[in-house]
Enzyme design. Structure first.
Site, short mmCIF file in Angstrom:
data_model
loop_
_atom_site.label_atom_id
_atom_site.label_comp_id
_atom_site.label_asym_id
_atom_site.label_seq_id
_atom_site.Cartn_x
_atom_site.Cartn_y
_atom_site.Cartn_z
N LYS A 113 -18.85 19.83 1.74
CA LYS A 113 -19.05 20.00 3.18
C LYS A 113 -19.96 18.89 3.69
CE LYS A 113 -19.96 23.96 4.94
NZ LYS A 113 -19.13 23.53 6.10
N ASP A 147 -17.29 29.53 7.86
CA ASP A 147 -17.52 28.08 8.00
C ASP A 147 -16.26 27.33 7.55
OD1 ASP A 147 -18.78 25.66 8.44
OD2 ASP A 147 -20.51 26.09 7.15
N GLY A 148 -16.21 26.08 7.86
CA GLY A 148 -15.11 25.22 7.40
C GLY A 148 -15.53 24.47 6.14
N ALA A 149 -14.66 23.61 5.66
CA ALA A 149 -15.00 22.76 4.51
C ALA A 149 -14.15 21.50 4.56
CB ALA A 149 -14.75 23.50 3.20
N GLY A 189 -18.14 22.53 12.80
CA GLY A 189 -16.87 21.83 12.66
C GLY A 189 -15.80 22.50 13.51
N THR A 204 -12.91 23.96 12.93
CA THR A 204 -12.31 25.25 12.54
C THR A 204 -13.32 26.38 12.76
OG1 THR A 204 -11.27 23.93 10.80
CG2 THR A 204 -10.81 26.28 10.80
N GLU A 217 -26.05 24.27 7.02
CA GLU A 217 -24.91 25.08 6.54
C GLU A 217 -25.23 25.66 5.16
OE1 GLU A 217 -21.14 22.79 8.66
OE2 GLU A 217 -21.86 22.09 6.73
N LYS A 235 -5.67 20.88 3.83
CA LYS A 235 -6.65 20.97 2.74
C LYS A 235 -6.11 21.91 1.67
CE LYS A 235 -10.24 20.00 6.08
NZ LYS A 235 -11.33 20.49 6.92
O1 LIG Z 1 -19.02 20.76 6.82
C1 LIG Z 1 -18.73 20.68 7.99
C2 LIG Z 1 -19.63 20.09 9.00
O2 LIG Z 1 -20.81 19.58 8.41
C3 LIG Z 1 -17.42 21.17 8.47
O3 LIG Z 1 -17.31 22.53 8.17
C4 LIG Z 1 -16.33 20.40 7.78
O4 LIG Z 1 -16.50 19.03 8.10
C5 LIG Z 1 -14.94 20.87 8.21
O5 LIG Z 1 -14.73 20.56 9.56
P1 LIG Z 1 -13.33 20.81 10.27
O6 LIG Z 1 -13.15 22.30 10.34
O7 LIG Z 1 -13.47 20.17 11.62
O8 LIG Z 1 -12.26 20.16 9.42
#
Ligand SMILES: O=C(CO)[C@H](O)[C@H](O)COP(=O)(O)O
Length: 227
Positions: A97, A84-86, A30, A32, A106, A124
């Site tokens: 996620k 990781d992002g969420a 993602g 982030t 993930e 968020k």
């Molecule tokens: O779970 C994910 C990908 O499967 C990403 O971490 C989630 O969608 C967040 O993305 P972003 O940082 O672009 O908002």
């Protein structure tokens, strides 16, 4: 740099500052998480030795452009920290996620990680799971019609994720059903119910896995930590 990118960068910088030499680092997916990969690439360029474990083909390709040494054949049993992002989180640090479709890898990477640090921007905020994001459920293509029906019986309105006019296909060759459950009152129970459906490979709820959430907010960051 726009405000949201600045907040993502602040959160990613705070997360990356926790990475020490010789760590095995899970690399999320993602927009982030990609900033964190870029910052890790700078550390590697400056001589820090780390090994990355990418959670998607996209992240693998990005990490390779920064010459980050990678483990790509199989996830090692022990990862020091994953960043990781969420898409959503609640006040107990449970997550949704899978917005980018990488939820299966993930979750495997997260499950091997001593620490799972989630980085997000200020759009968020902690809210009950399902309130603003539809829960992604990864299914094998052969089963998607019957799984869709069963997910309806569990109270959702699933929609097959599409990429233009074709079903979206994950890194493992599966489909994704995005399920509107509205607010999810009991994430543990729903997670267990969904996992029992034949043909479901994984769902996007990460329950009790995140150890820290770093939220970029204006010019600073704030953190939530698991108790
Ligand atoms: O779970 C994910 C990908 O499967 C990403 O971490 C989630 O969608 C967040 O993305 P972003 O940082 O672009 O908002």
């Amino acid at each position: 740099m726009d405000n949201i990118t600045r907040e993502k960068t602040l959160a990613a910088t705070a997360a990356v500052s926790r990475i020490k030499p010789n760590m095995i680092v899970g690399l999320g997916s993602g927009s982030t998480a990609e900033i964190a990969v870029q910052l890790l690439g700078e550390k590697v360029k400056n001589g820090m030795q780390i090994t990355g474990v990418p959670s998607s083909v996209t992240t693998k390709k990005l990490a390779q452009t920064f010459d980050i040494p990678l483990i790509t054949d199989a996830v090692p049993a022990k990862i020091d920290i994953t960043i990781d992002g969420a898409d959503e989180f609640d006040e107990n640090l449970n997550l949704i996620k899978g917005g980018g479709g990488a939820l299966l890898h993930e979750k495997i990477v997260a499950s091997a990680s001593r620490e799972l640090i989630i980085i997000v921007d200020s759009r968020k905020t902690a809210r009950p799971l399902g309130s603003s994001f539809h829960l992604p459920v990864e299914v094998i293509p052969y089963a998607h019609v019957i799984v869709e029906q069963t997910l309806c019986q569990l109270g959702s309105t699933p929609k097959l994720r599409r990429n233009n006019d074709k079903p979206f296909v994950t890194d493992e060759g599966n489909y994704i059903l995005d399920c509107n459950f509205n607010t999810i009152a009991n994430p543990q129970k729903l997670a267990s119910d969904i996992s029992q459906i034949p043909g479901v490979v994984e769902h996007g709820m990460f329950i009790g896995m995140a150890t820290r959430i770093i939220i970029g907010s204006g010019e600073t960051t704030r953190e939530l930590q698991a108790t």
